[in-house]
Design an enzyme around this catalytic site. Structure first.
Site, PDB file in Angstrom:
ATOM      1  N   ASP A  44       0.738  -1.227  -0.102  1.00 53.03           N
ATOM      2  CA  ASP A  44      -0.001   0.068   0.071  1.00 53.03           C
ATOM      3  C   ASP A  44       0.896   0.873   0.223  1.00 53.03           C
ATOM      4  O   ASP A  44       2.465   0.911   0.043  1.00 53.03           O
ATOM      5  CB  ASP A  44      -1.051  -0.134   1.056  1.00 53.03           C
ATOM      6  CG  ASP A  44      -0.730  -0.655   2.371  1.00 53.03           C
ATOM      7  OD1 ASP A  44       0.759  -1.105   2.313  1.00 53.03           O
ATOM      8  OD2 ASP A  44      -0.368   0.442   3.601  1.00 53.03           O
TER       9      ASP A  44
ATOM     10  N   GLU B 269      -0.993  -2.354   5.385  1.00 56.82           N
ATOM     11  CA  GLU B 269       0.282  -1.904   6.275  1.00 56.82           C
ATOM     12  C   GLU B 269       0.528  -0.399   7.099  1.00 56.82           C
ATOM     13  O   GLU B 269       0.457  -0.582   8.101  1.00 56.82           O
ATOM     14  CB  GLU B 269       1.934  -3.019   5.723  1.00 56.82           C
ATOM     15  CG  GLU B 269       2.629  -2.509   6.922  1.00 56.82           C
ATOM     16  CD  GLU B 269       3.660  -0.848   7.718  1.00 56.82           C
ATOM     17  OE1 GLU B 269       3.838  -0.780   8.872  1.00 56.82           O
ATOM     18  OE2 GLU B 269       3.410   0.422   6.537  1.00 56.82           O
ATOM     19  N   GLU B 270       0.662   0.280   6.530  1.00 51.56           N
ATOM     20  CA  GLU B 270       0.386   1.923   6.711  1.00 51.56           C
ATOM     21  C   GLU B 270      -0.964   2.170   8.085  1.00 51.56           C
ATOM     22  O   GLU B 270      -0.538   3.133   8.399  1.00 51.56           O
ATOM     23  CB  GLU B 270       0.278   2.859   5.559  1.00 51.56           C
ATOM     24  CG  GLU B 270       1.360   2.643   4.381  1.00 51.56           C
ATOM     25  CD  GLU B 270       2.924   3.239   5.508  1.00 51.56           C
ATOM     26  OE1 GLU B 270       2.883   3.472   6.321  1.00 51.56           O
ATOM     27  OE2 GLU B 270       4.080   3.275   4.827  1.00 51.56           O
TER      28      GLU B 270
ATOM     29  N   ARG C 125      18.757  -5.801  13.980  1.00 51.20           N
ATOM     30  CA  ARG C 125      19.570  -5.983  15.879  1.00 51.20           C
ATOM     31  C   ARG C 125      18.216  -6.909  15.828  1.00 51.20           C
ATOM     32  O   ARG C 125      16.678  -8.051  15.660  1.00 51.20           O
ATOM     33  CB  ARG C 125      19.289  -5.166  16.450  1.00 51.20           C
ATOM     34  CG  ARG C 125      17.722  -4.528  16.347  1.00 51.20           C
ATOM     35  CD  ARG C 125      17.292  -3.145  17.065  1.00 51.20           C
ATOM     36  NE  ARG C 125      18.025  -3.512  18.750  1.00 51.20           N
ATOM     37  CZ  ARG C 125      18.800  -3.379  19.471  1.00 51.20           C
ATOM     38  NH1 ARG C 125      20.058  -2.092  18.373  1.00 51.20           N
ATOM     39  NH2 ARG C 125      19.296  -3.165  20.047  1.00 51.20           N
TER      40      ARG C 125
ATOM     41  N   HIS D  35       7.864   8.458   3.902  1.00 55.53           N
ATOM     42  CA  HIS D  35       6.126   9.789   4.100  1.00 55.53           C
ATOM     43  C   HIS D  35       6.763  11.128   4.132  1.00 55.53           C
ATOM     44  O   HIS D  35       5.757  11.446   4.592  1.00 55.53           O
ATOM     45  CB  HIS D  35       6.198   9.155   5.573  1.00 55.53           C
ATOM     46  CG  HIS D  35       5.546   7.795   6.382  1.00 55.53           C
ATOM     47  ND1 HIS D  35       4.350   7.839   7.508  1.00 55.53           N
ATOM     48  CD2 HIS D  35       6.055   6.518   5.588  1.00 55.53           C
ATOM     49  CE1 HIS D  35       4.397   6.690   6.940  1.00 55.53           C
ATOM     50  NE2 HIS D  35       4.883   5.795   6.096  1.00 55.53           N
TER      51      HIS D  35
END
Length: 389
Positions: free
Chosen positions: A84, A141-142, A181, A362
Site C-alpha cells: 500500500d 500496512e500503513e 538487531r 513519508h
C-alpha cells in the site's frame, strides 16, 4: 556470494514492475490493481499456488523446492512485502510519478513488492531448495491492519508457515548495506485522542469561559514531563501529537477542542508507565481548569521483536550477498510496522536494506532507490536457499 547474475539479468524487468506500481499507488485495503498485478505475475512465473483475497486484498504465492529435506521434514518459510501507498501528494518530478492525485508510494512499498516479485521469478525458475517458500504480499500496512487481517484469514495455518521474514528500505543507509538487531527492533504504538469540553464564550469575557485551546496547550506541555521524569533514561519512549483542532475564530472562545497523538515504546512495562501517568495528568488538568477531558486509547502496532535464530539466519543471508562488513547492527526504531504481528504468530526477523542518500520515508520527495533492488532481491533468494537447504 555477491549479487546473483540472474538477478542482474532480471533487473530491467524488476525496475519496470516497480515503476508501474509507483505510478499507480493505492491505499489501505483498496489495492485491487496492485493485487491483480502481483497475482498475475506470480501465475506467470509458475508458482505452485496463488491465492488472492487473503486479508481482503492480500496475495499469497507458494513455490515448492525440488530438493528433498535431509531429515524428511518439510520446512516452510514466509517472506513478506507490503503493497500500500500513502495519502501524500508526490513532489518528485519523476517521469513515472503517481497518476493518482494525492497518493504516492512515499515509503518504498513499490520497491518492496517489486523485489519480492523478482525473488519469486528466480525461485520459481530454479527451485534450488527443499520445502516451500511462501510469498506474502500484504495490504494496509500503513493502517496497521493488513497483517492482522491476513492472520485472521489463517495465513500461517493454511500455508503451514513456520518462520517469517520482513524487509524495509532505510534512507540514509548506504546502498549494499543491511541493518538488523536481535530483540525489540520497532516500537509498539498507542493512538491517543483527547476530547476537551470547556465553556464557549466571547473574547471580551474570558473569565466566564473555559478555553479548551488553553487546556489543550497545557496538556501538550504537561504530558511531555512523563518522558523526562517518569521513564527510566536508559529506556526508550516517545510521546508526540499530530493534530489539534478547535474553534472557528470570529472573536469566539471555542466550546470544545480535539487533540490526538501517539505513545511509542520498546517495552510493554514502559508503555504502561506512560499510559498510567498520562491518565493522572489528564485528571489533574481537568480539575484545575474545570474542563471535561475524555481520553480514548487504541493499540496501533505491537512491539516488533526479532527472534534470535531467525535474526542469525537473516544476518548470514545478508553477509552472503553484501559481505561481512556491510551487515551492521541497527539501533531500535520508534516507528511501527505491523510485521510485528506476523513475528508474534511465528518466529521471525525484520531487516533493513540501505536506500542511500534519499529523502526520508513519508516525505513528498521520497523515492525508492532502484540501485537497492539487486541487493534486496538477492537477499530474499539467499535466505530461502540457505534456510531451506
Amino acid at each position: 556470494m555477491p549479487i546473483l547474475n540472474r538477478v542482474a539479468d532480471l533487473l530491467p524487468e524488476i525496475v519496470a514492475w516497480r515503476r508501474d506500481i509507483h505510478a499507480n499507488p493505492e491505499l489501505g485495503f483498496d489495492v485491487d490493481r496492485t493485487s491483480r498485478f502481483v497475482a498475475d505475475h506470480l501465475r506467470e512465473f509458475g508458482c505452485d499456488q496463488v491465492v488472492t483475497g487473503v486479508g481482503k486484498t492480500g496475495v499469497v504465492g507458494v513455490i515448492n523446492g525440488k530438493k528433498a529435506a535431509n531429515d524428511g521434514k518439510r520446512q516452510v518459510i514466509g517472506l513478506r512485502a507490503d503493497m500500500d501507498a500513502l495519502p501524500i501528494k508526490e513532489n518528485t518530478g519523476l517521469p513515472y510519478a503517481s497518476k493518482n492525485e494525492g497518493l504516492m508510494h512515499a515509503c518504498g512499498h513499490d520497491g518492496h513488492t517489486a523485489m519480492l516479485l523478482g525473488a519469486a521469478r528466480y525461485l520459481a525458475e530454479t527451485r534450488n531448495f527443499a520445502g516451500a517458500a511462501v510469498l506474502i504480499f500484504e495490504p494496509a500496512e500503513e493502517l496497521g491492519k493488513g497483517a492482522a487481517a491476513m492472520l485472521e484469514d489463517g495465513l500461517m495455518e493454511c500455508f503451514g508457515i513456520q518462520q517469517v521474514y520482513g524487509m524495509h528500505n532505510h534512507p540514509g543507509m548506504p546502498i549494499g548495506v543491511f541493518g538488523i538487531r536481535e530483540g525489540a527492533a520497532f516500537a509498539g504504538t498507542d493512538i491517543v485522542r483527547f476530547k476537551i469540553e470547556g465553556r464557549g464564550g466571547h473574547h471580551g469575557f474570558p473569565h466566564k469561559a473555559i478555553d479548551p485551546i488553553l487546556v489543550g496547550a497545557q496538556l501538550i506541555t504537561a504530558l511531555q514531563q512523563i518522558l523526562a521524569q517518569n521513564v527510566d533514561p536508559i529506556e526508550t519512549a516517545g510521546l508526540s501529537f499530530d493534530s489539534f483542532h478547535s474553534g472557528d475564530g470570529l472573536a469566539t472562545i471555542a466550546h470544545t477542542a480535539e487533540l490526538s497523538g501517539t505513545i511509542r515504546a520498546l517495552k510493554q512495562e514502559v508503555r504502561e508507565v506512560v499510559q498510567n501517568r498520562m491518565s493522572e495528568i489528564v485528571s489533574g488538568i481537568a480539575r484545575v481548569t474545570g474542563a471535561k477531558i475524555d481520553v480514548t486509547s487504541e493499540t496501533g502496532e505491537i512491539i516488533l521483536v526479532n527472534h534470535p535464530e531467525q535474526t542469525m539466519l537473516a544476518i548470514a543471508a545478508a553477509k552472503d550477498v553484501a559481505g561481512e562488513d556491510n551487515v551492521v547492527t541497527t539501533p531500535p526504531v520508534l516507528g511501527g510496522d505491523d510485521f510485528a504481528r506476523l513475528a508474534k504468530a511465528r518466529p521471525g526477523a525484520y531487516i533493513f536494506c540501505g536506500n542511500g542518500d534519499s529523502s526520508g520515508v513519508h516525505h513528498p520527495s521520497y523515492n525508492f532507490n532502484e540501485d537497492a533492488i539487486p541487493f534486496g532481491t538477492s537477499f530474499w533468494i539467499r535466505l530461502v536457499e540457505n534456510t531451506l537447504a
